[in-house]
Design a protein around this motif. Structure first.
Motif, short mmCIF file in Angstrom:
data_model
loop_
_atom_site.label_atom_id
_atom_site.label_comp_id
_atom_site.label_asym_id
_atom_site.label_seq_id
_atom_site.Cartn_x
_atom_site.Cartn_y
_atom_site.Cartn_z
N PHE A 75 0.84 -1.20 0.00
CA PHE A 75 0.00 0.00 0.00
C PHE A 75 0.87 1.25 0.00
CE2 PHE A 75 -2.62 2.99 2.78
CZ PHE A 75 -3.39 3.46 1.74
N PHE A 76 0.63 2.13 -0.98
CA PHE A 76 1.38 3.38 -1.14
C PHE A 76 0.49 4.56 -0.73
CE2 PHE A 76 3.12 0.31 -4.01
CZ PHE A 76 4.46 0.61 -4.20
N ASP A 77 0.96 5.37 0.22
CA ASP A 77 0.17 6.53 0.66
C ASP A 77 1.12 7.59 1.22
OD1 ASP A 77 -1.81 8.27 2.13
OD2 ASP A 77 -3.18 6.63 1.66
N ASP A 78 0.69 8.86 1.20
CA ASP A 78 1.51 9.93 1.76
C ASP A 78 1.16 10.24 3.21
OD1 ASP A 78 -0.32 12.82 1.64
OD2 ASP A 78 -1.03 11.07 0.54
N SER A 79 0.06 9.66 3.72
CA SER A 79 -0.41 9.95 5.08
C SER A 79 0.06 8.89 6.07
CB SER A 79 -1.94 10.03 5.11
OG SER A 79 -2.43 9.96 6.43
#
Length: 275
Positions: free
Chosen positions: A206-210
């Protein structure tokens, strides 16, 4: 004599799915889009909901931190508005021309021989527009978005309750009124996404900035990639300064298989199916 090695089964790849956030993940924070989104949300709070101008900036930030999106927080606080009206005001006026086709990202995505799915809190129109502006709209199997997780558009879902239910917010000790909006970082949002898109979290990256979204992701079994920083921390398995650094940071994604996977230009917007 037949070569028995010819019939040996290949080892199962570590990952069967890559799950991507959109905003500030597939394009950088420096694009300026997020600043405009925040500005539009604050104008909505001021002009559409009639809030005091002096309270809007701080409340906008605090609701985002408490609920994952400012809209979810506004609903929890009892404000009555239609989701479509909010999304149209906030995203409909964005300067999407700030986003340019990203040929590097497109090449990386198309070279990845594994399922790729979008998982965003934004509405379907915003998601589709951003992906098209980046030139990667055909790189994903499906899109899980606001409408996927919240299949109704009721203006009254935050009104009329005789008693307010309070819940502990994800990854904090804060207790706040429950929001009718399902979104990251709520565990329920992830569980819905897994069911709708047939995702095995144990075999998904899973790729996320948060960081809050990643913390919940880790709790529900996902492997996590923090995009926008090179510093790993608790609940973060990998950290990328830019999504363009995928191949250098995660070479195993390419090493495990050799066949490319491409998708048709019609990317499915996932819909919730009641059992």
């Amino acid at each position: 004599m037949e070569n028995k090695d010819q019939y040996q089964q290949s080892p199962e790849p570590k990952y069967e799915c890559l799950l991507f956030d959109i905003d500030d993940t597939l394009y950088p924070l420096s694009s300026g889009i997020s600043v405009q989104i925040t500005k539009n949300i604050q104008e909505y709070m001021l002009h559409k909901l009639g809030m005091e101008e002096s309270t809007v900036p701080e409340l906008c930030i605090s609701l985002y931190k408490d609920y994952g999106t400012t809209m979810a927080g506004l609903k929890a606080q009892g404000y009555n508005f239609e989701y479509d009206d909010f999304h149209s005001f906030v995203h409909g006026r964005l300067p999407y021309d700030l986003l340019k086709p990203d040929h590097v990202l497109r090449g990386l995505l198309l070279s990845l021989p594994v399922r790729k799915v979008i998982f965003t809190n934004s509405d379907k129109n915003h998601a589709a527009t951003v992906l098209k502006r980046l030139g990667i709209e055909d790189c994903f199997e499906s899109i899980i978005c606001f409408e996927t997780l919240n299949p109704t558009n009721s203006a009254d879902d935050s009104a009329g309750a005789e008693e307010t239910e309070f819940v502990q917010q994800p990854n904090t000790d804060a207790v706040s009124p429950r929001s009718p909006v399902v979104c990251k970082p709520l565990e329920n949002a992830y569980e819905k996404a897994f069911k709708i898109a047939n995702i095995d979290p144990q075999r998904t990256l899973f790729f996320d900035d948060s960081i809050r979204n990643l913390q919940t992701a880790k709790q529900v079994g996902l492997q996590t990639v923090w995009v926008g920083t090179s510093h790993r921390t608790k609940d973060v398995d990998h950290a990328l300064e830019s999504i363009h650094n995928m191949r250098e940071a995660l070479p195993e994604l390419w090493a495990e298989q050799s066949e490319n996977v491409r998708y048709s230009r019609e990317v499915a917007i996932e819909t919730q199916v009641e059992a």
